[in-house]
Design a protein around this motif. Structure first.
Motif, PDB file in Angstrom:
ATOM      1  N   GLN A   1       0.832  -1.207   0.000  1.00 38.79           N
ATOM      2  CA  GLN A   1       0.000   0.000   0.000  1.00 38.79           C
ATOM      3  C   GLN A   1       0.863   1.252   0.000  1.00 38.79           C
ATOM      4  OE1 GLN A   1      -3.593  -0.302  -0.048  1.00 38.79           O
ATOM      5  NE2 GLN A   1      -3.250   1.769  -0.797  1.00 38.79           N
ATOM      6  N   SER A   2       1.982   1.214   0.751  1.00 41.03           N
ATOM      7  CA  SER A   2       2.884   2.367   0.762  1.00 41.03           C
ATOM      8  C   SER A   2       3.525   2.579  -0.601  1.00 41.03           C
ATOM      9  CB  SER A   2       3.969   2.167   1.832  1.00 41.03           C
ATOM     10  OG  SER A   2       3.399   2.044   3.117  1.00 41.03           O
ATOM     11  N   LYS A   3       3.913   1.484  -1.250  1.00 38.20           N
ATOM     12  CA  LYS A   3       4.519   1.602  -2.581  1.00 38.20           C
ATOM     13  C   LYS A   3       3.503   2.137  -3.591  1.00 38.20           C
ATOM     14  CE  LYS A   3       7.237  -0.924  -6.005  1.00 38.20           C
ATOM     15  NZ  LYS A   3       7.933  -2.189  -6.331  1.00 38.20           N
ATOM     16  N   LEU A   4       2.263   1.670  -3.478  1.00 39.67           N
ATOM     17  CA  LEU A   4       1.220   2.169  -4.380  1.00 39.67           C
ATOM     18  C   LEU A   4       0.994   3.659  -4.158  1.00 39.67           C
ATOM     19  CD1 LEU A   4      -0.988   1.737  -6.475  1.00 39.67           C
ATOM     20  CD2 LEU A   4      -2.508   0.986  -4.644  1.00 39.67           C
ATOM     21  N   GLN A   5       0.965   4.074  -2.879  1.00 40.57           N
ATOM     22  CA  GLN A   5       0.759   5.496  -2.580  1.00 40.57           C
ATOM     23  C   GLN A   5       1.945   6.323  -3.072  1.00 40.57           C
ATOM     24  OE1 GLN A   5      -2.061   6.833  -1.330  1.00 40.57           O
ATOM     25  NE2 GLN A   5      -1.120   8.791  -1.798  1.00 40.57           N
ATOM     26  N   ALA A   6       3.162   5.794  -2.914  1.00 42.74           N
ATOM     27  CA  ALA A   6       4.335   6.513  -3.407  1.00 42.74           C
ATOM     28  C   ALA A   6       4.289   6.653  -4.928  1.00 42.74           C
ATOM     29  CB  ALA A   6       5.610   5.792  -2.978  1.00 42.74           C
ATOM     30  N   THR A   7       3.819   5.608  -5.602  1.00 39.67           N
ATOM     31  CA  THR A   7       3.690   5.677  -7.059  1.00 39.67           C
ATOM     32  C   THR A   7       2.659   6.731  -7.464  1.00 39.67           C
ATOM     33  OG1 THR A   7       4.252   3.326  -7.223  1.00 39.67           O
ATOM     34  CG2 THR A   7       3.189   4.344  -9.130  1.00 39.67           C
ATOM     35  N   ARG A   8       1.549   6.764  -6.738  1.00 42.24           N
ATOM     36  CA  ARG A   8       0.541   7.782  -7.029  1.00 42.24           C
ATOM     37  C   ARG A   8       1.077   9.187  -6.784  1.00 42.24           C
ATOM     38  NH1 ARG A   8      -4.466   4.751  -3.907  1.00 42.24           N
ATOM     39  NH2 ARG A   8      -5.048   3.320  -5.608  1.00 42.24           N
ATOM     40  N   ASP A   9       1.816   9.376  -5.670  1.00 41.94           N
ATOM     41  CA  ASP A   9       2.383  10.696  -5.368  1.00 41.94           C
ATOM     42  C   ASP A   9       3.381  11.117  -6.438  1.00 41.94           C
ATOM     43  OD1 ASP A   9       0.847  10.689  -3.092  1.00 41.94           O
ATOM     44  OD2 ASP A   9       2.468  10.062  -1.768  1.00 41.94           O
ATOM     45  N   ALA A  10       4.219  10.156  -6.892  1.00 38.99           N
ATOM     46  CA  ALA A  10       5.200  10.492  -7.924  1.00 38.99           C
ATOM     47  C   ALA A  10       4.507  10.894  -9.226  1.00 38.99           C
ATOM     48  CB  ALA A  10       6.129   9.299  -8.158  1.00 38.99           C
ATOM     49  N   ALA A  11       3.437  10.172  -9.579  1.00 41.88           N
ATOM     50  CA  ALA A  11       2.699  10.525 -10.794  1.00 41.88           C
ATOM     51  C   ALA A  11       2.049  11.905 -10.666  1.00 41.88           C
ATOM     52  CB  ALA A  11       1.639   9.463 -11.081  1.00 41.88           C
ATOM     53  N   ALA A  12       1.530  12.203  -9.461  1.00 44.49           N
ATOM     54  CA  ALA A  12       0.911  13.513  -9.244  1.00 44.49           C
ATOM     55  C   ALA A  12       1.958  14.630  -9.334  1.00 44.49           C
ATOM     56  CB  ALA A  12       0.208  13.544  -7.894  1.00 44.49           C
ATOM     57  N   ARG A  13       3.157  14.365  -8.751  1.00 44.78           N
ATOM     58  CA  ARG A  13       4.210  15.379  -8.822  1.00 44.78           C
ATOM     59  C   ARG A  13       4.675  15.593 -10.261  1.00 44.78           C
ATOM     60  NH1 ARG A  13       6.153  12.577  -4.325  1.00 44.78           N
ATOM     61  NH2 ARG A  13       7.713  11.573  -5.614  1.00 44.78           N
ATOM     62  N   GLN A  14       4.781  14.506 -11.008  1.00 53.10           N
ATOM     63  CA  GLN A  14       5.201  14.634 -12.402  1.00 53.10           C
ATOM     64  C   GLN A  14       4.181  15.423 -13.214  1.00 53.10           C
ATOM     65  OE1 GLN A  14       5.879  10.893 -14.307  1.00 53.10           O
ATOM     66  NE2 GLN A  14       6.627  11.780 -16.211  1.00 53.10           N
ATOM     67  N   GLN A  15       2.901  15.133 -12.982  1.00 52.36           N
ATOM     68  CA  GLN A  15       1.858  15.873 -13.697  1.00 52.36           C
ATOM     69  C   GLN A  15       1.868  17.347 -13.307  1.00 52.36           C
ATOM     70  OE1 GLN A  15      -2.052  14.312 -13.065  1.00 52.36           O
ATOM     71  NE2 GLN A  15      -3.006  15.611 -14.604  1.00 52.36           N
ATOM     72  N   GLU A  16       2.072  17.602 -12.008  1.00 50.22           N
ATOM     73  CA  GLU A  16       2.113  18.995 -11.551  1.00 50.22           C
ATOM     74  C   GLU A  16       3.316  19.721 -12.141  1.00 50.22           C
ATOM     75  OE1 GLU A  16       2.225  21.479  -7.325  1.00 50.22           O
ATOM     76  OE2 GLU A  16       1.986  19.300  -7.350  1.00 50.22           O
ATOM     77  N   ALA A  17       4.464  19.030 -12.230  1.00 51.67           N
ATOM     78  CA  ALA A  17       5.651  19.652 -12.811  1.00 51.67           C
ATOM     79  C   ALA A  17       5.436  19.957 -14.287  1.00 51.67           C
ATOM     80  CB  ALA A  17       6.861  18.741 -12.622  1.00 51.67           C
ATOM     81  N   GLN A  18       4.775  19.039 -15.006  1.00 52.72           N
ATOM     82  CA  GLN A  18       4.494  19.292 -16.419  1.00 52.72           C
ATOM     83  C   GLN A  18       3.586  20.500 -16.589  1.00 52.72           C
ATOM     84  OE1 GLN A  18       2.896  15.607 -17.852  1.00 52.72           O
ATOM     85  NE2 GLN A  18       4.889  14.578 -17.992  1.00 52.72           N
ATOM     86  N   GLN A  19       2.547  20.583 -15.745  1.00 50.09           N
ATOM     87  CA  GLN A  19       1.653  21.735 -15.839  1.00 50.09           C
ATOM     88  C   GLN A  19       2.380  23.028 -15.495  1.00 50.09           C
ATOM     89  OE1 GLN A  19      -1.631  20.772 -13.285  1.00 50.09           O
ATOM     90  NE2 GLN A  19      -2.516  19.279 -14.718  1.00 50.09           N
ATOM     91  N   ALA A  20       3.264  22.973 -14.465  1.00 58.13           N
ATOM     92  CA  ALA A  20       4.022  24.169 -14.111  1.00 58.13           C
ATOM     93  C   ALA A  20       4.952  24.576 -15.247  1.00 58.13           C
ATOM     94  CB  ALA A  20       4.820  23.916 -12.839  1.00 58.13           C
ATOM     95  N   GLY A  21       5.564  23.589 -15.930  1.00 56.54           N
ATOM     96  CA  GLY A  21       6.422  23.908 -17.067  1.00 56.54           C
ATOM     97  C   GLY A  21       5.649  24.559 -18.203  1.00 56.54           C
ATOM     98  N   LYS A  22       4.429  24.064 -18.462  1.00 54.71           N
ATOM     99  CA  LYS A  22       3.617  24.663 -19.507  1.00 54.71           C
ATOM    100  C   LYS A  22       3.250  26.104 -19.142  1.00 54.71           C
ATOM    101  CE  LYS A  22       1.572  20.318 -21.127  1.00 54.71           C
ATOM    102  NZ  LYS A  22       0.320  19.528 -21.271  1.00 54.71           N
TER     103      LYS A  22
END
Length: 337
Positions: free
Chosen positions: A151-172
């Motif tokens: 469950q922790s690994k799944l949550q970490a994967t979700r957090d990493a995906a959210a951070r990546q999406q947020e970084a992409q939006q910030a770059g745009k």
């Protein structure tokens, strides 16, 4: 027969023939459509069966369910597809026969392999399927610490995906803002201040300063030195604990408040000693969650005291790219008299 009657008979025959012809054509079209639909179903049937496995009757008995479950395990269908896998079939057997030893032993045997399969699903990025598989594993052994790790690994994967999406939006957003902003010239560098030479002492000041004897000069020097030594400790700042960074570039949590466990009364009375390995998650706010016992010696003696203490610890949370993240830790708690 009169001419009118003959014409009337011909008209009736003509209409009857047209009606019969229309019925024949309609029946032929219906038969052709049914045959075509059945052929399409026959073509699609093998694909469905191959993907979902053998069809299981709703009124199947325990023995039949066991056979399907054994076959699913042999086919490596441990957790998928949903509704027709070894885990769900063995659980269906236990629902009808809670004391069935074959199903219980099989679930214990394949649990580690199923947990590995769930981890592979997490790595593939299918969050919904991974959550379903973790919940299915929890129906067999909800207190197994492996589920906490998954469950922790799944949550970490979700957090990493959210951070990546947020970084992409910030770059745009930054790209759009840069394109709209006018080009600005760099501000001029500030002029360096002119060096000012110290003014020579005035004759009056020289005359006002009395000459010191060698003894007075030594006393003044000692006063200056003692002031510097005493002021240094007060100005010193206690260094922060060094941050530890793992191979992934994540800063590990740092313990800031430790609560010592209470020694169990019965263990103290009998002079028993031991240790407990506790696995827990440090949340982004620095609090501990999901504490569980990974191993202990002796077992079930110091577990409760260790969990109660670790649950009250406080940390500086781990960080990745400057943002707090959850981290999984393992700590051994010693109980010595």
């Amino acid at each position: 027969m009169s001419i009118a009657a003959s014409r009337r008979a011909q008209g009736v025959a003509r209409y009857t023939f047209l009606i019969v012809l229309a019925l024949v054509l309609t029946g032929g079209a219906i038969i052709f459509w049914l045959l075509k639909s059945r052929a399409a179903l026959d073509d699609a049937a093998p694909t469905v069966v191959a993907a979902a496995g053998p069809v299981i009757r709703a009124d199947a008995g325990v023995d039949e369910l066991l056979q399907h479950a054994h076959q699913a395990m042999a086919d490596q269908r441990l957790l998928v597809p949903a509704g027709n896998n070894a885990f769900e079939l063995y659980l269906a057997v236990l629902k009808r026969d809670p004391g069935n030893r074959a199903a219980q032993d099989a679930l214990r045997e394949i649990f580690p392999f199923a947990a590995h399969a769930a981890e592979q699903t997490i790595d593939s990025g299918d969050d919904a399927e991974a959550q379903r598989e973790i919940e299915l594993l929890a129906r067999v052994d909800a207190r197994n610490y492996t589920l906490t790790l998954l469950q922790s690994k799944l949550q970490a994967t979700r957090d990493a995906a959210a951070r990546q999406q947020e970084a992409q939006q910030a770059g745009k957003r930054e790209t759009v803002a840069t394109a709209r902003a006018p080009a600005l010239a760099p501000p001029p560098a500030p002029a360096a201040p002119a060096a000012v030479a110290p003014a020579p002492p005035s004759p009056a000041a020289v005359r006002a300063t009395p000459a010191l004897t060698p003894g007075e000069q030594a006393i003044a020097q000692l006063q200056v030195e003692s002031t510097s030594v005493e002021a240094a400790p007060r100005a010193a700042v206690r260094p922060k604990p060094a941050a530890i960074v793992d191979a992934n570039g994540t800063t590990l949590p740092v313990l800031t408040h430790r609560v010592e466990p209470a020694y169990p009364v019965e263990a103290r009375r009998t002079r028993r000693q031991g240790w407990v390995d506790v696995i827990f998650t440090v949340q982004p706010d620095g609090k501990v969650a999901g504490a569980s016992v990974a191993d202990a010696d002796p077992k079930f003696v110091f577990d409760r005291a260790a969990l109660a203490a670790v649950s009250r610890w406080q940390f500086i949370p781990g960080a990745q790219d400057g943002r707090p993240v959850a981290a999984q830790l393992r700590q051994r708690i010693e109980f010595r008299l």
